[in-house]
Motif scaffolding. Structure first.
Motif, PDB file in Angstrom:
ATOM      1  N   HIS A   1       0.853  -1.191   0.000  1.00 50.28           N
ATOM      2  CA  HIS A   1       0.000   0.000   0.000  1.00 50.28           C
ATOM      3  C   HIS A   1       0.884   1.235   0.000  1.00 50.28           C
ATOM      4  O   HIS A   1       1.792   1.364   0.831  1.00 50.28           O
ATOM      5  CB  HIS A   1      -0.932   0.000   1.206  1.00 50.28           C
ATOM      6  CG  HIS A   1      -2.158   0.820   0.986  1.00 50.28           C
ATOM      7  ND1 HIS A   1      -3.163   0.459   0.119  1.00 50.28           N
ATOM      8  CD2 HIS A   1      -2.536   2.031   1.479  1.00 50.28           C
ATOM      9  CE1 HIS A   1      -4.111   1.373   0.102  1.00 50.28           C
ATOM     10  NE2 HIS A   1      -3.751   2.343   0.916  1.00 50.28           N
ATOM     11  N   VAL A   2       0.593   2.164  -0.921  1.00 51.83           N
ATOM     12  CA  VAL A   2       1.419   3.361  -1.059  1.00 51.83           C
ATOM     13  C   VAL A   2       0.700   4.612  -0.595  1.00 51.83           C
ATOM     14  O   VAL A   2       1.334   5.632  -0.325  1.00 51.83           O
ATOM     15  CB  VAL A   2       1.900   3.534  -2.511  1.00 51.83           C
ATOM     16  CG1 VAL A   2       2.684   2.313  -2.953  1.00 51.83           C
ATOM     17  CG2 VAL A   2       0.738   3.785  -3.461  1.00 51.83           C
ATOM     18  N   LEU A   3      -0.620   4.567  -0.524  1.00 52.55           N
ATOM     19  CA  LEU A   3      -1.409   5.669   0.018  1.00 52.55           C
ATOM     20  C   LEU A   3      -1.460   5.518   1.540  1.00 52.55           C
ATOM     21  O   LEU A   3      -0.983   4.511   2.069  1.00 52.55           O
ATOM     22  CB  LEU A   3      -2.802   5.646  -0.614  1.00 52.55           C
ATOM     23  CG  LEU A   3      -2.788   5.863  -2.134  1.00 52.55           C
ATOM     24  CD1 LEU A   3      -4.142   5.510  -2.733  1.00 52.55           C
ATOM     25  CD2 LEU A   3      -2.412   7.294  -2.483  1.00 52.55           C
TER      26      LEU A   3
ATOM     27  N   LEU B   1       4.465  -1.562   3.301  1.00 56.77           N
ATOM     28  CA  LEU B   1       4.062  -0.164   3.402  1.00 56.77           C
ATOM     29  C   LEU B   1       5.093   0.727   2.719  1.00 56.77           C
ATOM     30  O   LEU B   1       6.237   0.827   3.181  1.00 56.77           O
ATOM     31  CB  LEU B   1       3.925   0.247   4.871  1.00 56.77           C
ATOM     32  CG  LEU B   1       3.092  -0.670   5.773  1.00 56.77           C
ATOM     33  CD1 LEU B   1       3.045  -0.105   7.187  1.00 56.77           C
ATOM     34  CD2 LEU B   1       1.693  -0.838   5.219  1.00 56.77           C
ATOM     35  N   ALA B   2       4.710   1.351   1.626  1.00 54.56           N
ATOM     36  CA  ALA B   2       5.586   2.324   0.975  1.00 54.56           C
ATOM     37  C   ALA B   2       5.452   3.652   1.709  1.00 54.56           C
ATOM     38  O   ALA B   2       4.345   4.051   2.080  1.00 54.56           O
ATOM     39  CB  ALA B   2       5.209   2.484  -0.495  1.00 54.56           C
ATOM     40  N   PRO B   3       6.563   4.372   1.943  1.00 60.61           N
ATOM     41  CA  PRO B   3       6.496   5.588   2.755  1.00 60.61           C
ATOM     42  C   PRO B   3       5.816   6.762   2.060  1.00 60.61           C
ATOM     43  O   PRO B   3       5.330   7.678   2.708  1.00 60.61           O
ATOM     44  CB  PRO B   3       7.967   5.900   3.044  1.00 60.61           C
ATOM     45  CG  PRO B   3       8.705   5.306   1.874  1.00 60.61           C
ATOM     46  CD  PRO B   3       7.938   4.064   1.511  1.00 60.61           C
ATOM     47  N   ARG B   4       5.785   6.738   0.733  1.00 58.22           N
ATOM     48  CA  ARG B   4       5.218   7.852  -0.020  1.00 58.22           C
ATOM     49  C   ARG B   4       4.987   7.397  -1.456  1.00 58.22           C
ATOM     50  O   ARG B   4       5.455   6.336  -1.868  1.00 58.22           O
ATOM     51  CB  ARG B   4       6.152   9.059   0.010  1.00 58.22           C
ATOM     52  CG  ARG B   4       7.538   8.770  -0.558  1.00 58.22           C
ATOM     53  CD  ARG B   4       8.528   9.890  -0.300  1.00 58.22           C
ATOM     54  NE  ARG B   4       9.860   9.573  -0.803  1.00 58.22           N
ATOM     55  CZ  ARG B   4      10.745   8.834  -0.162  1.00 58.22           C
ATOM     56  NH1 ARG B   4      10.440   8.324   1.024  1.00 58.22           N
ATOM     57  NH2 ARG B   4      11.938   8.590  -0.688  1.00 58.22           N
ATOM     58  N   VAL B   5       4.274   8.234  -2.199  1.00 63.59           N
ATOM     59  CA  VAL B   5       4.016   7.910  -3.607  1.00 63.59           C
ATOM     60  C   VAL B   5       5.235   8.339  -4.425  1.00 63.59           C
ATOM     61  O   VAL B   5       5.307   9.449  -4.967  1.00 63.59           O
ATOM     62  CB  VAL B   5       2.740   8.599  -4.120  1.00 63.59           C
ATOM     63  CG1 VAL B   5       2.492   8.229  -5.583  1.00 63.59           C
ATOM     64  CG2 VAL B   5       1.536   8.198  -3.269  1.00 63.59           C
ATOM     65  N   ASP B   6       6.205   7.466  -4.487  1.00 63.17           N
ATOM     66  CA  ASP B   6       7.441   7.686  -5.231  1.00 63.17           C
ATOM     67  C   ASP B   6       7.689   6.423  -6.055  1.00 63.17           C
ATOM     68  O   ASP B   6       8.021   5.376  -5.501  1.00 63.17           O
ATOM     69  CB  ASP B   6       8.605   7.932  -4.258  1.00 63.17           C
ATOM     70  CG  ASP B   6       9.918   8.208  -4.970  1.00 63.17           C
ATOM     71  OD1 ASP B   6      10.123   7.668  -6.082  1.00 63.17           O
ATOM     72  OD2 ASP B   6      10.749   8.950  -4.418  1.00 63.17           O
TER      73      ASP B   6
END
Length: 513
Positions: free
Chosen positions: A197-199, A223-228
């Motif tokens: 999940h990136v959001l 968990l992605a820290p941000r939309v990058d």
């Protein structure tokens, strides 16, 4: 799952991971520490923490203690957080001390001083003056936990917008479990699933369609820290991510990113995009080799998705079908009469995990349901029947919300704040189209004579001073001598939306010529 797969990785972020065994042990310790500090079942806890392993430890710890997490965002600022704390009478404020884009530690101190009922400030990833650090709680002794009622309140989600006072969605333990389990079953998930999940993970989609659904089957949540796209690509390669739920903004950035295109994304099986963009979906399949599946979800309950074997036309042009056999969907006109198949109507629904009203909002709830108990979503939709199965396409909305990259912004809230601006006679907030974010905020303003002319910059400064989150700020100001009105005296926002759309289109043509 902690007993069945104790050493399987439960959660991964960009710098750490935690197994099921470690997760349950740390969450239990956090719960015990909160209970020793006077937190009791039913106590609200406003959460303001990002996509990290520690956020999940804090979340599960609160739930085990019987507390009720209130799912705020790190992006929220003083006004939103203060309103939430006041409305819920929160006794806990969870804040990420090292949040890179704002000083949440200072905000937490301010909230503690302002609200006498706040008993505990829980610092995630760092320390906060007068607070208790999560890293200390996870090492404290464990104790007895309260028995949880499956039909009790599990957490409070934020609705798509606010009208001065936040509107909160009460979700029960049983309906969250049902929602998450049904999502996993819809796709045939098992312990091999790796869902990224990136959001914001504290959104309903992050919890139900990624974190909890993964943990229901013993899978891994990434968990992605941000939309990058570069960070996302690295995590997909590293963790062999199989599933993602994203929005059109994330899809756009993935398509436009050389780093993402160069990455090994062969592990990805399902990418659900909501709201679906026809062109993005086509490019996903033709350029990235990823099957794009439409999805519609709301914090209030209903989830729809396009099945894996749906035709390309259905995948690209609809959000699919309800995922639970007991979900009921009805499209109605303004008098709550059902419209014919193929006609546009308001999407209404009832089912095993759809709410029956908002938290502490008796006046608003009077109009939230149809006479026969269907929840009124405020979205407009069209039904299409194919081979005996009904698919739905979202055609717009009735509610006055703006969807900026997945964050819902209520126009009334901004208009209410602008009404007190000394240079503003009246204002109307509308959505303007944007190729990356979907929509941005545009302010039509009737300026007051004798005052400096309102600009994007001065309006932004004023709204930030009022404590509004940065993502809610107008990104364009249109000055008018008067706001157009409908025959019944309301601001004709449809006319304003058409006006700004035409102006942006004209600017694009001018730039090309």
């Amino acid at each position: 799952m902690a007993q069945q797969f104790p050493d399987r990785v439960a959660v991964v972020d960009d710098s750490s991971s935690i197994t099921y065994r470690e997760l349950i042990a740390q969450a239990w310790a956090v719960a015990s520490g909160l209970i020793r500090r006077g937190i009791r079942p039913g106590d609200p806890a406003v959460m303001q923490s990002g996509n990290t392993v520690q956020t999940i430890v804090a979340l599960y710890g609160l739930i085990l203690a019987g507390a009720v997490p209130v799912c705020a965002l790190p992006q929220h600022r003083e006004k939103e957080i203060s309103d939430l704390i006041a409305l819920t009478r929160a006794r806990v404020h969870v804040a990420q001390a090292d949040w890179p884009r704002a000083d949440l530690a200072a905000l937490a101190v301010t909230m503690r001083e302002r609200h006498d009922h706040l008993e505990v400030v829980l610092a995630v990833r760092g320390r906060i003056d007068g607070g208790v650090a999560l890293e200390e709680l996870v090492n404290e002794p464990i104790g007895a936990l309260p028995e949880l009622n499956s039909e009790g309140l599990a957490l409070l989600q934020l609705s798509g917008g606010t009208t001065g006072t936040p509107k909160l969605i009460p979700r029960l333990h049983c309906d969250y479990v049902c929602n998450a389990r049904t999502w996993g079953a819809f796709w045939g998930w098992d312990e091999r699933v790796v869902s990224m999940h990136v959001l914001p993970i504290m959104h309903n989609a992050g919890l139900v369609l990624s974190l909890v659904a993964s943990h229901m089957v013993g899978g891994t949540a990434v968990l992605a820290p941000r939309v990058d796209p570069a960070v996302m690509a690295k995590l997909i390669e590293q963790e062999r991510v199989s599933d993602m739920v994203i929005n059109a903004t994330v899809a756009f950035r993935m398509l436009e990113s050389p780093e993402f295109r160069a990455a090994d994304t062969s592990s990805l099986r399902r990418v659900c995009v909501g709201p679906q963009n026809v062109e993005h979906a086509k490019r996903f399949e033709e350029e990235l080799g990823l099957r794009a599946l439409g999805v519609f979800g709301m914090g209030e309950g209903l989830i729809m998705a396009t099945p894996w074997n749906a035709t390309a036309e259905l995948r690209r042009n609809t959000v699919g079908v309800p995922i639970h056999p007991l979900d009921e969907v009805r499209l109605v006109d303004e008098n709550c009469n059902e419209v014919a198949t193929g006609e546009v109507g308001e999407l209404t629904t009832r089912g095993p995990y759809t709410i029956l009203g908002y938290y502490d909002a008796e006046t608003y709830n009077a109009g939230a349901l149809t006479p026969d108990g269907f929840f009124r979503t405020g979205d407009l939709a069209r039904a299409t029947e194919v081979d005996g199965r009904v698919y739905y396409a979202i055609e717009g909305r009735i509610k006055d919300n703006i969807d900026r990259g997945g964050e819902k912004i209520n126009a009334d809230e901004i208009e209410s704040q602008l009404s007190a601006h000394p240079a503003v006679v009246s204002a109307a907030i509308v959505a303007m189209p944007d190729p990356e974010l979907g929509e941005k905020v545009c302010a039509y303003i009737v300026a007051r004579g004798g005052q400096p002319t309102p600009t994007v910059e001065t309006i932004a400064t004023y709204l930030l001073e009022q404590g509004l989150a940065k993502f809610k700020l107008p990104e364009r100001v249109e000055l008018v001598t008067e706001l157009p009105l409908t025959p019944v005296g309301k601001v004709a926002k449809k006319q304003l939306r058409a006006d700004i759309t035409a102006k942006l289109e004209a600017q694009r043509w001018e730039a090309k010529s």
